[in-house]
Every structure is written in C-alpha cells, then in structure tokens.
Design an enzyme around this catalytic site. Structure first.
Site, short mmCIF file in Angstrom:
data_model
loop_
_atom_site.label_atom_id
_atom_site.label_comp_id
_atom_site.label_asym_id
_atom_site.label_seq_id
_atom_site.Cartn_x
_atom_site.Cartn_y
_atom_site.Cartn_z
NE ARG A 52 -3.51 -2.15 2.87
CZ ARG A 52 -3.30 -3.27 3.55
NH1 ARG A 52 -2.15 -3.47 4.19
NH2 ARG A 52 -4.24 -4.20 3.62
CE LYS A 76 -6.57 -0.53 4.77
NZ LYS A 76 -7.77 -0.99 4.08
CG HIS A 148 -4.62 0.63 -4.05
ND1 HIS A 148 -4.06 0.61 -2.80
CD2 HIS A 148 -5.56 -0.34 -4.05
CE1 HIS A 148 -4.65 -0.32 -2.07
NE2 HIS A 148 -5.56 -0.91 -2.80
NE ARG A 151 -3.01 -3.50 -1.35
CZ ARG A 151 -2.50 -4.26 -0.39
NH1 ARG A 151 -1.20 -4.42 -0.29
NH2 ARG A 151 -3.29 -4.87 0.47
CG HIS A 174 -6.32 -8.50 1.27
ND1 HIS A 174 -6.44 -8.99 -0.02
CD2 HIS A 174 -6.11 -7.17 1.13
CE1 HIS A 174 -6.30 -7.99 -0.88
NE2 HIS A 174 -6.10 -6.88 -0.20
CE1 TYR A 183 -6.25 -7.41 -7.15
CE2 TYR A 183 -6.44 -8.37 -4.97
CZ TYR A 183 -6.23 -7.28 -5.78
OH TYR A 183 -6.00 -6.06 -5.23
#
Length: 193
Positions: A52, A76, A148, A151, A174, A183
C-alpha cells in the site's frame, strides 16, 4: 424493515497494468535526475511487493533484508508482515541508498526512513501519486492509475501465474480472503482470453 437484508453490490474490479505497461512506466524515468533514481526504486518496490502507498512511504531501511530477499512491513491495524521482494527492487533500493539518499539532508528522526524527498523528510503519499500520474501522461497511458494500481497488478499477475490465493492474501495483508478473491475474477477473465 430491520430484518430485511439488503442485496450485496458487486465488487468493482480494479484497473490493472500489464507487465509491458509497468515496464514502459518505469522505463520512462530519466535516471540522470536523482529523484528518478529514488522513483525507480519506489516503483520497483511497489510492484514487486504489492505494498500500500502508506506502507511504502513508511518503509524503514532496517526492515529491508537484502540477504534473504524480504521486507518487513507494518500494515493496516499496525499488523506486521514479511513480504518477499524482487531482486531488481533490492538492486534499485541499494543504488538509491548509495548514490542519492546519502546526498540528502540527514535528520536523526528520519535516519531509518527509506524514501525521502529532496529536503530529507519522508516522501508523501501525494508525491508518490503525482510521480505515477506524470509517468502515465509521459507514456500516454489511457488508464486512470494510482499507487494502488501497482498493488492490484502485483496480485493479478501472481494469481495469473498460478500463485496460491492464501499466499497472495498474506502478502497483501488482507484480513479476509474475500478481499483477495476479487483477483480470481480477473484470473477467470484471463483464462477465458
């Protein structure tokens, strides 16, 4: 009304770049300029690790493990993860550290921050965004791209190459596999083609 479930909206598939488009973008950098040596290292790192933008701008020198080809990232929710990084990205990080970063103003509080601006302070998210937008314009790329996008491209190319969805989930950081599953839809389109 409280008991009625609202229908789930379909996920919008993110824009991705082909390998050729990524090579064109990175190849458009004029490496006679010091900031573009940094930019090349940044873009190689973004694409080869699927970071990110916040993870990229906060990446620390002490978290780059050249010997084993991994970087340690704080993502995150302050979650830490180890991600493999490509040898090209590592090579360009070393070139940047040796020839550009050493020449910048040095502040003790930023001594471990990898990517700095010309004032010797950490590069901003906006700056990374502007670098990518300028390169897209330079090569006349007709896609709306951002940091992004690198990514998304990283994840898509891994899955197209047959990577395990769980492994991709861990590399991207994630929390839920359903986030990574977007994806697989790209992958089905790829298989169709």
């Amino acid at each position: 009304m409280e008991l009625i479930e609202v229908p789930k909206t379909g996920r919008k598939l993110p824009d991705t770049l082909s390998l050729e488009e990524i090579e064109q973008l990175i190849g458009a950098l004029d490496l006679s300029k010091a900031e573009n040596i940094r930019n090349k290292a940044m873009l190689e790192t973004l694409y080869s690790s699927g970071l990110r933008v916040s993870e990229l701008i906060n990446l620390q020198i002490s978290h780059v493990y050249n010997d084993v080809g991994f970087i340690r990232v704080i993502g995150k929710g302050n979650k830490e993860r180890l991600i493999p990084i490509g040898s090209d990205a590592l090579k360009h990080i070393e070139i940047y550290k040796e020839y550009v970063r050493k020449t910048l103003p040095q502040y003790p509080k930023y001594s471990d921050v990898l990517f700095l601006n010309k004032r010797g302070t950490p590069i901003s998210r906006v700056m990374v965004f502007l670098v990518i937008k300028a390169l897209a314009e330079k090569i006349n790329l007709q896609k709306n791209i951002s940091p992004h996008t690198f990514r998304h491209s990283f994840a898509t190319h891994l899955i197209e190459g047959g990577a395990d969805l769980r492994a991709v989930q861990q590399m991207l950081g994630h929390a839920s596999i359903t986030t990574t599953e977007i994806y697989t839809h790209l992958d089905q389109q790829y298989l169709k083609e």
